[in-house]
Design a protein around this motif. Structure first.
Motif, mmCIF file in Angstrom:
data_model
loop_
_atom_site.group_PDB
_atom_site.id
_atom_site.type_symbol
_atom_site.label_atom_id
_atom_site.label_comp_id
_atom_site.label_asym_id
_atom_site.label_seq_id
_atom_site.Cartn_x
_atom_site.Cartn_y
_atom_site.Cartn_z
ATOM 1 N N GLY A 94 0.787 -1.137 -0.005
ATOM 2 C CA GLY A 94 0.006 -0.009 0.021
ATOM 3 C C GLY A 94 0.945 1.252 -0.015
ATOM 4 N N GLY A 96 1.871 4.715 1.854
ATOM 5 C CA GLY A 96 1.967 5.408 3.021
ATOM 6 C C GLY A 96 1.432 6.756 3.157
ATOM 7 N N VAL A 106 5.464 7.475 8.941
ATOM 8 C CA VAL A 106 5.357 6.229 7.951
ATOM 9 C C VAL A 106 6.383 6.279 6.829
ATOM 10 C CG1 VAL A 106 4.052 4.931 6.423
ATOM 11 C CG2 VAL A 106 2.786 6.075 8.421
ATOM 12 N N VAL A 112 1.557 -1.027 7.678
ATOM 13 C CA VAL A 112 0.279 -0.187 8.273
ATOM 14 C C VAL A 112 -0.670 -1.382 8.318
ATOM 15 C CG1 VAL A 112 -1.379 1.360 7.871
ATOM 16 C CG2 VAL A 112 0.888 1.646 7.329
ATOM 17 N N ILE A 237 -6.899 2.548 7.522
ATOM 18 C CA ILE A 237 -6.609 2.284 6.149
ATOM 19 C C ILE A 237 -7.740 2.967 5.202
ATOM 20 C CG2 ILE A 237 -6.010 0.685 4.183
ATOM 21 C CD1 ILE A 237 -4.330 -0.752 6.296
ATOM 22 N N CYS A 261 -2.600 4.966 5.366
ATOM 23 C CA CYS A 261 -2.311 4.234 4.187
ATOM 24 C C CYS A 261 -3.555 4.202 3.322
ATOM 25 C CB CYS A 261 -1.918 2.835 4.512
ATOM 26 S SG CYS A 261 -1.731 1.403 3.171
ATOM 27 N N GLU A 263 -5.020 2.121 -0.204
ATOM 28 C CA GLU A 263 -5.030 1.250 -1.004
ATOM 29 C C GLU A 263 -6.164 0.939 -1.920
ATOM 30 O OE1 GLU A 263 -7.507 -0.652 0.407
ATOM 31 O OE2 GLU A 263 -6.482 -2.609 0.521
ATOM 32 N N ARG A 279 -0.594 -3.775 5.351
ATOM 33 C CA ARG A 279 -0.013 -3.164 3.870
ATOM 34 C C ARG A 279 1.661 -2.902 4.474
ATOM 35 N NH1 ARG A 279 -2.602 -5.125 0.017
ATOM 36 N NH2 ARG A 279 -4.931 -4.605 -0.227
ATOM 37 N N ILE A 281 4.596 -0.646 3.081
ATOM 38 C CA ILE A 281 4.509 0.662 2.548
ATOM 39 C C ILE A 281 5.511 0.626 1.322
ATOM 40 C CG2 ILE A 281 4.806 2.914 2.600
ATOM 41 C CD1 ILE A 281 2.223 1.685 3.884
ATOM 42 N N TYR A 284 4.463 6.689 -1.658
ATOM 43 C CA TYR A 284 3.811 7.607 -0.817
ATOM 44 C C TYR A 284 2.773 8.364 -1.478
ATOM 45 C CZ TYR A 284 7.856 7.583 2.317
ATOM 46 O OH TYR A 284 8.887 7.157 3.201
#
Length: 353
Positions: A94, A96, A106, A112, A237, A261, A263, A279, A281, A284
């Protein structure tokens, strides 16, 4: 050893990408192989094995197909073929969402984990809702929290971290030792200088496949870490059907939901497939490229999943109701939800890859 009868598998693990499935397979303590017997109309491919004392089955989304609907379909088919599944884990990569002002640093390679926070159960479907005065966004509908057995395991593992170091570095090292090809494929940790966070308003240089031409002066200064081991972050998330690669929108998700995060699959599972989202990372959620971190992010997520299962007892797991018995309403995205998504992104001028 060959696969066990389907009713002996109590943990289902879903990955979106083949590299995530590979990392999860590399964490198995024992491999059972690929399943040939499935429910009618189940098009998933499954790989079984054991992690600690848990019999687990791993499935991956079809190649080239992602998003909340695809994830929900895979989960429903899995629960039909493996009728005694008690819970699931969504394990993969995912993007961050750092919050340096709040001390939430992060970084690439960190993990995460979805955990209830405030009014959210751990995952928020960020494009469902309505815009309000002042540019605020009000979410519509809530997603379920992970099952209690996983939240209890989460609490136990967090307590363990207060006393002992994480086992994740050991799991990662053993993975590379047993499967040396994975090191050359990019599952080892990249160099720390490859982890760069740019100012939200600074965009990637058009036409360049790397950030070699991006200005160093446009990066955010972060204190060096004492350890290169991945850190774990717990909270919300954000999940949706679009790839976000715009830092302004990323920061808005942090502002509106407190997200750590973003996703593309979790929202398709939470109300129909009791699970926890993990997830690793690898970026970003901005316009800059971090492809070197994708496989390592998959590996750290898989390593955390393995450590978490150490704290989920077989007895408590077996006492949970099978997923088939608690399936709720369909999680397929409706046309109106898609309209809300288009409205959300058009207002914020998001770009997608």
């Amino acid at each position: 050893m060959p696969p066990l009868p389907s009713h002996e598998y109590h943990v289902g693990i879903i990955c979106a990408l083949h590299i995530e499935m590979a990392a999860m397979r590399a964490m198995l303590d024992e491999e059972h192989g690929t399943f040939s017997k499935k429910a009618i109309h189940d098009h998933n491919t499954y790989f079984g094995g054991q992690i600690h004392n848990h019999n687990v089955v791993i499935a991956c989304l079809p190649a080239g197909i992602d998003g909340v609907v695809a994830a929900g379909t895979v989960a429903k088919d899995m629960s039909r073929t493996f009728e005694q599944l008690r819970f699931g884990l969504l394990v993969g990569t995912g993007a961050g969402i750092p919050n340096l002002e709040a001390g939430v640093d992060v970084r690439l390679g960190d993990v995460v984990v979805s955990r209830p926070s405030g009014v959210y159960g751990g995952v928020v479907q960020y494009y469902r809702g309505k815009s309000k005065a002042g540019g605020m966004w009000e979410p519509k509908g809530m997603l379920n929290a992970p099952p209690v057995v996983l939240l209890t395991a989460l609490q136990s593992l967090q307590a363990e971290y207060e006393l002992e170091d994480s086992r994740m570095p050991s799991y990662l090292a053993k993975m590379l030792e047993r499967r040396p090809k994975m090191r050359s494929m990019g599952y080892a940790r990249p160099e720390m200088d490859k982890d760069v966070l740019y100012l939200a308003a600074y965009h990637h240089v058009v036409g360049r496949t790397t950030c070699d031409a991006c200005e160093v002066a446009q990066t955010l200064a972060r204190p060096p870490r004492v350890s290169t081991d991945p850190q774990i972050h717990y909270g919300v998330i954000a999940s949706g059907d679009r790839v976000v690669n715009d830092a302004v929108t990323r920061d808005r998700l942090r502002q509106d939901y407190g997200a750590l995060c973003v996703e593309m699959e979790a929202a398709g599972l939470m109300n129909d497939f009791p699970c926890l989202v993990i997830r690793g990372i690898c970026g970003y959620a901005d316009s800059h490229k971090n492809e070197n971190w994708r496989r390592y992010g998959a590996a750290t997520a898989a390593a955390y999943a393995k450590e978490l299962l150490l704290h989920a007892s077989i007895e408590e797991t077996s006492q949970e109701k099978p997923v088939q018995q608690i399936l709720g309403k369909s999680s397929e995205t409706t046309r109106s939800e898609q309209d809300w998504a288009e409205q959300f992104f058009s207002k914020k001028q998001v770009t997608f890859q």
